[in-house]
Design a protein around this motif. Structure first.
Motif, short mmCIF file in Angstrom:
data_model
loop_
_atom_site.label_atom_id
_atom_site.label_comp_id
_atom_site.label_asym_id
_atom_site.label_seq_id
_atom_site.Cartn_x
_atom_site.Cartn_y
_atom_site.Cartn_z
N SER A 151 67.64 37.53 56.27
CA SER A 151 67.00 37.23 54.99
C SER A 151 67.81 36.20 54.21
CB SER A 151 66.85 38.50 54.17
OG SER A 151 66.46 38.22 52.85
N ALA A 152 67.12 35.30 53.55
CA ALA A 152 67.78 34.30 52.71
C ALA A 152 68.34 34.91 51.44
CB ALA A 152 66.80 33.19 52.37
N ASN A 153 67.85 36.12 51.08
CA ASN A 153 68.25 36.76 49.83
C ASN A 153 69.28 37.87 50.00
OD1 ASN A 153 66.36 35.17 48.33
ND2 ASN A 153 64.73 36.54 49.05
N ASP A 154 69.49 38.33 51.26
CA ASP A 154 70.39 39.45 51.49
C ASP A 154 71.02 39.30 52.87
OD1 ASP A 154 71.75 41.83 51.76
OD2 ASP A 154 70.10 43.08 51.05
N MET A 155 72.31 39.06 52.91
CA MET A 155 73.00 38.84 54.18
C MET A 155 73.08 40.11 55.03
SD MET A 155 76.98 38.60 52.87
CE MET A 155 77.60 38.24 54.50
N ASN A 156 72.68 41.25 54.46
CA ASN A 156 72.72 42.53 55.19
C ASN A 156 71.33 43.05 55.52
OD1 ASN A 156 75.65 42.98 55.17
ND2 ASN A 156 75.38 43.08 52.95
N MET A 157 70.35 42.14 55.57
CA MET A 157 68.99 42.55 55.92
C MET A 157 68.28 41.41 56.67
SD MET A 157 65.89 44.02 53.54
CE MET A 157 66.67 45.62 53.45
N VAL A 158 67.55 41.79 57.70
CA VAL A 158 66.76 40.83 58.47
C VAL A 158 65.45 40.54 57.74
CG1 VAL A 158 65.38 40.61 60.59
CG2 VAL A 158 67.75 41.43 60.71
N ASP A 159 64.99 39.31 57.85
CA ASP A 159 63.66 38.94 57.37
C ASP A 159 62.66 39.41 58.43
OD1 ASP A 159 61.29 37.83 56.61
OD2 ASP A 159 62.02 35.78 56.50
N HIS A 160 61.99 40.53 58.17
CA HIS A 160 61.11 41.13 59.17
C HIS A 160 59.88 40.28 59.47
CE1 HIS A 160 63.72 44.50 58.15
NE2 HIS A 160 63.29 45.13 59.23
N SER A 191 60.04 37.19 60.12
CA SER A 191 60.48 36.02 60.90
C SER A 191 60.43 36.24 62.41
CB SER A 191 61.90 35.64 60.49
OG SER A 191 62.83 36.66 60.89
N GLU A 192 59.92 37.39 62.87
CA GLU A 192 59.94 37.68 64.31
C GLU A 192 59.19 36.62 65.11
OE1 GLU A 192 59.21 41.27 67.55
OE2 GLU A 192 58.37 41.46 65.54
N ARG A 193 59.85 36.13 66.15
CA ARG A 193 59.24 35.20 67.10
C ARG A 193 59.43 35.77 68.49
NH1 ARG A 193 60.82 30.35 70.09
NH2 ARG A 193 62.99 30.60 69.37
N VAL A 194 58.32 36.18 69.14
CA VAL A 194 58.39 36.76 70.48
C VAL A 194 58.71 35.66 71.48
CG1 VAL A 194 57.17 38.02 72.27
CG2 VAL A 194 56.80 38.61 69.86
N ILE A 195 59.79 35.83 72.22
CA ILE A 195 60.23 34.83 73.19
C ILE A 195 59.72 35.15 74.58
CG2 ILE A 195 62.27 33.84 74.32
CD1 ILE A 195 63.79 34.26 71.76
N LEU A 196 59.74 36.45 74.93
CA LEU A 196 59.40 36.83 76.30
C LEU A 196 58.90 38.27 76.32
CD1 LEU A 196 59.59 36.17 79.41
CD2 LEU A 196 61.90 37.15 79.33
N GLU A 197 57.88 38.53 77.14
CA GLU A 197 57.42 39.88 77.42
C GLU A 197 57.30 40.05 78.92
OE1 GLU A 197 53.88 40.89 75.30
OE2 GLU A 197 54.93 41.20 73.39
N ILE A 198 57.78 41.18 79.42
CA ILE A 198 57.74 41.48 80.86
C ILE A 198 57.11 42.84 81.05
CG2 ILE A 198 59.12 41.71 82.96
CD1 ILE A 198 61.36 40.17 81.55
N SER A 234 62.66 39.29 71.28
CA SER A 234 62.24 38.58 70.07
C SER A 234 63.44 37.99 69.34
CB SER A 234 61.51 39.53 69.11
OG SER A 234 60.25 39.88 69.61
N GLU A 235 63.14 36.93 68.62
CA GLU A 235 64.13 36.30 67.74
C GLU A 235 63.79 36.65 66.30
OE1 GLU A 235 65.48 31.87 67.84
OE2 GLU A 235 63.96 32.03 66.25
N PHE A 236 64.81 36.99 65.52
CA PHE A 236 64.67 37.22 64.08
C PHE A 236 65.66 36.32 63.35
CE2 PHE A 236 62.83 41.20 65.60
CZ PHE A 236 61.85 41.48 64.68
N ARG A 237 65.43 36.19 62.05
CA ARG A 237 66.37 35.49 61.18
C ARG A 237 66.80 36.42 60.05
NH1 ARG A 237 66.58 29.74 61.41
NH2 ARG A 237 65.15 28.88 62.99
#
Length: 702
Positions: A302-311, A313-320, A297-300
């Motif tokens: 957070s726009a408000n905290d450089m020490n936290m992911v925007d949960h 924002s998950e984009r699943v790229i591949l599943e196997i 998955s791809e995440f980005r």
């Protein structure tokens, strides 16, 4: 007792321009190589050639700036000289000042740890001190402002006794001709078997199976550590940890508390342009219906905290689909071509049984097809933990060395490519013995299960390991690899991290691991008081007399009922009890711990009593289940660590009685476990097993 003797006589020899003297009343253990500077770090090769202390221009403890400062001090001292001083003392002044640049400066100035007072004049060999005092005693106040030194400067015996080192192997100038000290100086030290001796620095602890450590390449020099349960933590350059996790997907990640479960959060990497686009990618196990899958998955951020992911924002790229629960892979890397590479494993089970050809050799499958550059037998290990080629700045000796490990055996290993032949040379890596790792903040041991390796933003090398291979056990530690033989020159590896805006509380880093096998006691140097007891150094000077005295007449023999003081040895190991004193009532299977120099009863080499003799357990597959049997037998509640590779020393004077021990952890003794048979083994004492036991349970949670 003192006799005239020749150079073949036993004992400590002091060579002077006048005679050869030998002393039979004390014995010093062999010298131990340990180059160290006054800043308590290894020596280095200066970036700019020295102009004053030129004897240490290739390798020592002074950079050009310090060399110039010492030269300025030299000329200030010379301003006080008359003709006699210029003629006789300038050489002494330069030599004494430049010992601060010696690779063994910390030994010469008796300052091997920050708690000991630093000498103002380096430790001198008695014959050299005798010459120095005879010619230049008047300049002593110019070299030292120490009140005690100034007070006794006119007393030859007391001054030279004060300048004598406990460890005479390091006194100046004899250490320059000591081949044990000068041989291979600046190179990585290896033991008799060719095992490279490196050290470690603890970086983070209390982690639940830390399996990835990455950086964002954004100039902040933060590092991010991922736990198998699905948590990623942010660490600042000072190693403090942010209380709030960078990423938390524990609810989505498939894992369990079973020891050895390979499923879970397995990989993370940052986009090469993360500084501008805030993208990162993760690899984890997930359950979809009745199927188990790999999810990328791809995440980005957070726009408000450089020490936290925007949960969100998950984009699943591949599943196997994963046909089995092991061999899960997990590495994610962006290559120089800009593409993201995913290392998936072969799908699990033994022998890669899926499909006609299996997955690993099937190019149409998304599981497995990487060929090895090196292979080793199962006796050395059963699960490769891939590492990195060292490209850092701090330890030049390691450049180009591929360092990796084995999860099952706990071995650290290295490969280095011969550019001419294309072949890879193998060397095992050992933890430094004796004083090798005796630097502040440096240790020589690690937890058994090596999970993963990592690089920080500066290219320095790390690895993660744990004592209990469970996703729920907070026994994981991050270690930095340290070369104790040589470092880069000061300021060559300096960087200024980009400031980090922190919105979370910080958890200060507190190291938990300690150096083992060496006891570093703080040393004080009180003023020497006059005494009526026999003073062997006074007796020596009495016989030598003034400089240039004719010593052709044999020296008189002197006897005393009080022997000279036994010199203290740095790092000398304590002697244990005789192992031949065996009581007849000892039962087969009884165990004891030996080899812990700190005197702790909860850790040491495992020795077992079988059929009338004590012996060791030599087993590179030693596990915490085996250790649990030993610890409970000794009265402890649990086993904190199953140590291997003779971490507590080799029991060379004993027989190897057990090998290939396999316990489930509930047996009453090791004899009740599966093993190769009493006295049957195919190993050596460098694999002697040990344990660290605990009286309380490890407490932890998600």
């Amino acid at each position: 007792m003192m006799w005239r003797c020749n150079s073949k006589a036993l004992g400590r020899l002091w060579l002077s321009p006048f005679d050869v003297l030998c002393f039979f009343n004390f014995w010093l253990a062999p010298v131990m190589l340990h180059p160290q500077c006054l800043d308590f770090k290894p020596p280095f090769r200066p970036l700019r050639e020295l102009e004053f202390c030129v004897m240490y221009k290739e390798f020592g403890c002074c950079d050009y700036t310090r060399d110039q400062e010492l030269m300025a001090k030299y000329y200030r001292i010379l301003d006080n000289f008359d003709y006699y001083g210029y003629a006789h003392c300038t050489g002494f002044v330069q030599e004494l000042l430049c010992q601060e640049c010696s690779p063994y400066a910390a030994h010469l100035f008796d300052a091997e740890d920050p708690s000991t007072p630093v000498r103002t004049i380096p430790g001198l060999c008695p014959d050299y001190c005798f010459q120095f005092w005879g010619k230049c005693s008047s300049i002593i106040p110019l070299l030292s402002d120490h009140s005690h030194i100034i007070k006794i400067k006119g007393d030859q015996s007391r001054l030279c006794q004060s300048l004598t080192l406990d460890d005479m192997d390091y006194c100046y100038p004899h250490l320059l001709s000591n081949q044990k000290l000068t041989k291979n100086l600046g190179r990585v030290e290896s033991d008799a078997d060719g095992c490279l001796q490196l050290c470690l620095e603890e970086v983070a602890n209390g982690l639940q199976n830390p399996l990835a450590m990455v950086h964002a390449n954004d100039g902040t020099h933060r590092f991010f550590v991922a736990e198998q349960v699905g948590l990623v933590w942010t660490y600042l350059p000072d190693r403090s940890k942010l209380q709030r996790p960078f990423l938390n997907i524990t609810k989505a990640v498939l894992t369990s508390s079973w020891e050895g479960d390979e499923r879970g959060f397995l990989g993370i990497t940052f986009h090469p342009k993360y500084k501008y686009n805030g993208k990162l990618y993760v690899y984890y196990s997930v359950e979809v219906g009745f199927d188990e899958r790999i999810r990328i998955s791809e995440f980005r951020v957070s726009a408000n905290d450089m020490n936290m992911v925007d949960h969100t924002s998950e984009r699943v790229i591949l599943e196997i689909d994963e046909p089995a629960s092991n061999h899960n892979g997990g590495q994610l890397l962006f290559a120089d071509d800009g593409y993201l590479y995913i290392f998936t494993g072969d799908g699990g089970m033994a022998g890669d049984p899926f499909g006609k050809y299996g997955n690993a050799q099937n190019k149409s499958a998304l599981l497995g097809d990487i060929l090895p550059i090196y292979a080793y037998p199962h006796k050395m290990g059963k699960s490769v933990t891939g590492g990195y080629v060292y490209r850092g700045c701090e330890y030049p000796n390691l450049n180009g060395m591929y360092i990796f490990g084995d999860f099952m055996s706990g071995r650290l290993m290295s490969l280095q490519e011969d550019r001419n032949t294309g072949q890879w040379k193998y060397s095992e890596i050992c933890m430094g013995i004796g004083l090798t790792c005796a630097f502040p903040g440096v240790i020589n041991n690690y937890h058994q299960y090596i999970i993963s390796f990592a690089e920080d933003e500066a290219g320095e090398l790390y690895f993660m390991s744990t004592g209990i291979p469970s996703a729920m056990s907070p026994s994981g530690v991050v270690y930095k690899v340290v070369d104790p033989s040589r470092r880069a020159p000061p300021r060559q590896c300096h960087y200024d991290p980009v400031p980090v805006r922190v919105k979370s509380n910080l958890i200060r880093f507190v190291p938990q691991e300690t150096l083992i096998g060496v006891e570093l006691a703080s040393k004080q140097h009180p003023e020497l008081q006059p005494t009526e007891s026999y003073d062997w150094l006074q007796e020596l000077f009495h016989h030598l007399g003034e400089v240039g005295q004719d010593l052709s007449t044999p020296l008189p023999t002197t006897t005393t009922t009080k022997p000279p003081r036994q010199p203290r040895r740095k790092g000398r190991r304590r002697k244990g009890k005789s192992r031949t004193e065996i009581a007849p009532e000892i039962q087969n299977g009884r165990v004891r711990l030996a080899g812990d120099d700190q005197g702790d009863g909860d850790r040491g080499r495992v020795e077992i009593y079988i059929n009338g003799e004590w012996g060791t357990v030599c087993d590179d597959l030693w596990t915490t289940n085996n250790a649990a049997v030993v610890c409970r037998q000794l009265g402890f509640r649990n086993a904190l660590k199953a140590t291997k590779n003779s971490e507590f020393g080799e029991g060379r004077d004993l027989q190897i009685l057990l090998d290939d021990v396999q316990c489930n952890g509930t047996e009453s003794s090791l004899l009740d476990c599966k093993h190769a048979g009493v006295g049957t083994h195919n190993c050596a004492h460098y694999e002697d097993a040990g344990v660290i036991c605990g009286k309380s349970d490890i407490v932890g949670g998600v």
